[in-house]
Design an enzyme around this catalytic site. Structure first.
Site, short mmCIF file in Angstrom:
data_model
loop_
_atom_site.label_atom_id
_atom_site.label_comp_id
_atom_site.label_asym_id
_atom_site.label_seq_id
_atom_site.Cartn_x
_atom_site.Cartn_y
_atom_site.Cartn_z
N LYS A 117 0.78 -1.20 -0.12
CA LYS A 117 0.00 0.13 -0.14
C LYS A 117 0.90 1.34 0.02
CE LYS A 117 -0.40 0.67 5.03
NZ LYS A 117 -1.57 0.78 6.09
N SER A 158 -8.24 5.57 -14.56
CA SER A 158 -7.01 4.97 -13.64
C SER A 158 -6.42 6.09 -12.63
CB SER A 158 -5.98 4.75 -14.45
OG SER A 158 -5.56 5.84 -15.50
N TYR A 218 -7.13 1.02 -11.94
CA TYR A 218 -6.00 0.28 -12.12
C TYR A 218 -4.78 1.30 -12.25
CZ TYR A 218 -6.96 1.81 -16.73
OH TYR A 218 -7.26 2.59 -18.11
#
Length: 123
Positions: A5, A21, A54
């Site tokens: 993360k 995205s 993404y």
């Protein structure tokens, strides 16, 4: 399982007109182990919104985090995000897995990097 993360990523641009995205600098991807085109969960700490998108690879050392497409409606420049990637692991491997947590400064430079060690539950 959580793979990695980016914690405290600050939005520097939000562009609804882009096809979608989140753009993250190449060096932050390499530091975290996240990959271009990888699906990620994005949690907006500032607003409480959540979305999935993404990754697009951004310019190295640019410190720019861009949220694009429909997700740009869920953020504003200056918002603080957590960007999380996940992986599937066999149970035995999952018990030993240590995700990479990259904590960022408000300018999106790396503050520190930590491996999240599994905690043993008391029986």
């Amino acid at each position: 399982m959580l793979l990695a993360k980016l914690h405290g990523a600050v939005v520097t641009d939000a562009n609804v007109a882009y096809e979608g995205s989140i753009t993250i600098p190449k060096d932050l991807l390499e530091t975290s182990g996240l990959l271009p085109h990888e699906a990620v969960a994005v949690w907006n700490v500032t607003r409480g919104t959540r979305f999935e998108t993404y990754i697009l690879e951004g310019a190295p050392k640019s410190q720019e985090i861009h949220v694009n497409g429909a997700a740009a409606h869920l953020v504003e420049v200056g918002d603080s995000l957590i960007v999380a990637g996940f992986t599937y692991l066999p149970a035995a491997q999952a018990r030993q897995h240590e995700p990479t947590a990259v904590f960022l400064n408000p300018d999106n430079s790396v503050k520190n990097i930590r491996r999240e060690r599994p905690k043993t539950a008391a029986l």
